[in-house]
Design a protein around this motif. Structure first.
Motif, mmCIF file in Angstrom:
data_model
loop_
_atom_site.group_PDB
_atom_site.id
_atom_site.type_symbol
_atom_site.label_atom_id
_atom_site.label_comp_id
_atom_site.label_asym_id
_atom_site.label_seq_id
_atom_site.Cartn_x
_atom_site.Cartn_y
_atom_site.Cartn_z
ATOM 1 N N LEU A 160 71.030 -12.397 24.058
ATOM 2 C CA LEU A 160 69.735 -11.658 24.029
ATOM 3 C C LEU A 160 69.234 -11.926 22.427
ATOM 4 O O LEU A 160 68.050 -12.364 22.260
ATOM 5 N N ALA A 161 70.196 -12.062 21.456
ATOM 6 C CA ALA A 161 69.539 -12.715 20.107
ATOM 7 C C ALA A 161 69.140 -13.858 20.116
ATOM 8 O O ALA A 161 68.201 -14.314 19.563
ATOM 9 N N ALA A 162 69.706 -14.876 21.082
ATOM 10 C CA ALA A 162 69.334 -16.325 21.020
ATOM 11 C C ALA A 162 67.834 -16.285 21.444
ATOM 12 O O ALA A 162 67.109 -17.228 21.346
ATOM 13 N N ARG A 163 67.654 -15.233 22.572
ATOM 14 C CA ARG A 163 66.391 -15.273 23.044
ATOM 15 C C ARG A 163 65.182 -14.740 22.213
ATOM 16 O O ARG A 163 63.930 -15.099 22.297
ATOM 17 N N ILE A 164 65.598 -13.715 21.524
ATOM 18 C CA ILE A 164 64.425 -12.909 20.572
ATOM 19 C C ILE A 164 64.033 -13.802 19.457
ATOM 20 O O ILE A 164 62.892 -14.026 19.167
ATOM 21 N N GLN A 165 64.740 -14.630 18.687
ATOM 22 C CA GLN A 165 64.540 -15.142 17.743
ATOM 23 C C GLN A 165 63.387 -16.280 17.834
ATOM 24 O O GLN A 165 62.350 -16.299 17.069
ATOM 25 N N PRO A 166 63.630 -16.894 18.959
ATOM 26 C CA PRO A 166 62.240 -18.021 19.129
ATOM 27 C C PRO A 166 61.117 -17.180 19.666
ATOM 28 O O PRO A 166 59.953 -17.509 19.513
ATOM 29 N N LEU A 167 61.067 -15.914 20.361
ATOM 30 C CA LEU A 167 60.195 -15.146 20.576
ATOM 31 C C LEU A 167 59.333 -14.715 19.154
ATOM 32 O O LEU A 167 58.161 -14.561 19.393
ATOM 33 N N VAL A 168 60.068 -14.308 18.301
ATOM 34 C CA VAL A 168 59.293 -13.869 17.094
ATOM 35 C C VAL A 168 58.691 -14.992 16.590
ATOM 36 O O VAL A 168 57.672 -14.941 16.195
ATOM 37 N N ALA A 169 59.331 -16.244 16.409
ATOM 38 C CA ALA A 169 58.565 -17.475 15.919
ATOM 39 C C ALA A 169 57.334 -17.627 16.865
ATOM 40 O O ALA A 169 56.166 -18.025 16.243
ATOM 41 N N ARG A 170 57.355 -17.709 18.085
ATOM 42 C CA ARG A 170 56.282 -17.564 19.012
ATOM 43 C C ARG A 170 55.155 -16.865 18.794
ATOM 44 O O ARG A 170 54.062 -16.778 18.892
ATOM 45 N N TRP B 299 69.093 -5.282 19.840
ATOM 46 C CA TRP B 299 68.321 -6.416 19.776
ATOM 47 C C TRP B 299 67.018 -6.552 20.180
ATOM 48 O O TRP B 299 66.257 -7.288 20.306
ATOM 49 N N LEU B 300 66.529 -5.266 20.594
ATOM 50 C CA LEU B 300 64.968 -4.872 21.509
ATOM 51 C C LEU B 300 64.125 -4.769 20.126
ATOM 52 O O LEU B 300 62.834 -4.682 20.453
ATOM 53 N N THR B 301 64.427 -4.366 19.158
ATOM 54 C CA THR B 301 63.435 -3.862 18.094
ATOM 55 C C THR B 301 63.629 -4.978 16.738
ATOM 56 O O THR B 301 64.703 -4.991 16.292
ATOM 57 N N THR B 302 62.599 -5.439 16.530
ATOM 58 C CA THR B 302 62.733 -6.525 15.231
ATOM 59 C C THR B 302 61.795 -6.000 13.977
ATOM 60 O O THR B 302 60.685 -5.837 14.418
ATOM 61 N N ILE B 303 62.267 -5.779 13.107
ATOM 62 C CA ILE B 303 61.516 -5.778 11.962
ATOM 63 C C ILE B 303 61.354 -7.061 11.108
ATOM 64 O O ILE B 303 62.345 -7.617 10.836
ATOM 65 N N LEU B 304 60.198 -7.602 10.965
ATOM 66 C CA LEU B 304 59.808 -8.881 10.386
ATOM 67 C C LEU B 304 59.103 -8.592 9.168
ATOM 68 O O LEU B 304 57.857 -7.754 9.184
ATOM 69 N N THR B 305 59.207 -9.202 7.894
ATOM 70 C CA THR B 305 58.438 -9.158 6.893
ATOM 71 C C THR B 305 58.326 -10.714 6.634
ATOM 72 O O THR B 305 58.956 -11.546 6.807
#
Length: 143
Positions: A12-22, A93-99
């Motif tokens: 799931l982590a490997a899937r979420i990181q590219p989603l954040v970039a996209r 891994w379902l919630t990301t805090i992005l700064t």
């Protein structure tokens, strides 16, 4: 649900990181082109936002009317600075805090977004955003 149906956290982590970039690239593009429908598609209807013009916006319509429509037309050459991005994740891994820092011709600032993942749809929705400009000519007082 048996183990075979449950996604592994590392997978799931490997899937979420590219989603954040996209997600960042899509939102940056929406701001640059003033594409409000694309911007809306990246946010929860119940988003709570703070911005450079909106003190507080409760809901997507309020965020769009009180922040995006007043600020996006003035954001020539807006872009995120991806090298400044920092992320924290919830245990599932379902919630990301992005700064991340951002800049445009006239201003520079920073943003914090809370992104909720919907991995079965390969999608993130922003549930909270806070954009602010960097302080200028600020005197720091130490007490």
């Amino acid at each position: 649900m048996n183990k075979e149906q449950k996604p592994e956290k590392s997978n799931l982590a490997a899937r979420i990181q590219p989603l954040v970039a996209r997600w960042m690239a899509s939102f940056e593009s929406a701001i640059k082109t003033e594409n409000y429908p694309v911007g809306r598609s990246l946010f929860s209807l119940n988003v709570i936002g703070f911005g450079t013009t909106a003190i507080r916006a409760d809901g997507l319509d309020s965020l769009m009317d009180n922040q995006w429509k007043t600020r996006w037309p003035t954001n020539q050459n807006f872009h995120f600075l991806p090298d400044t991005a920092k992320m924290l994740w919830s245990n599932d891994w379902l919630t990301t805090i992005l700064t991340v820092e951002w800049e445009c011709d006239a201003r520079r600032g920073r943003a914090t977004m809370i992104l909720q993942a919907y991995p079965e749809q390969d999608k993130l929705l922003c549930t909270h955003s806070h954009f602010s400009e960097n302080p200028v000519n600020r005197t720091i007082v130490v007490v």
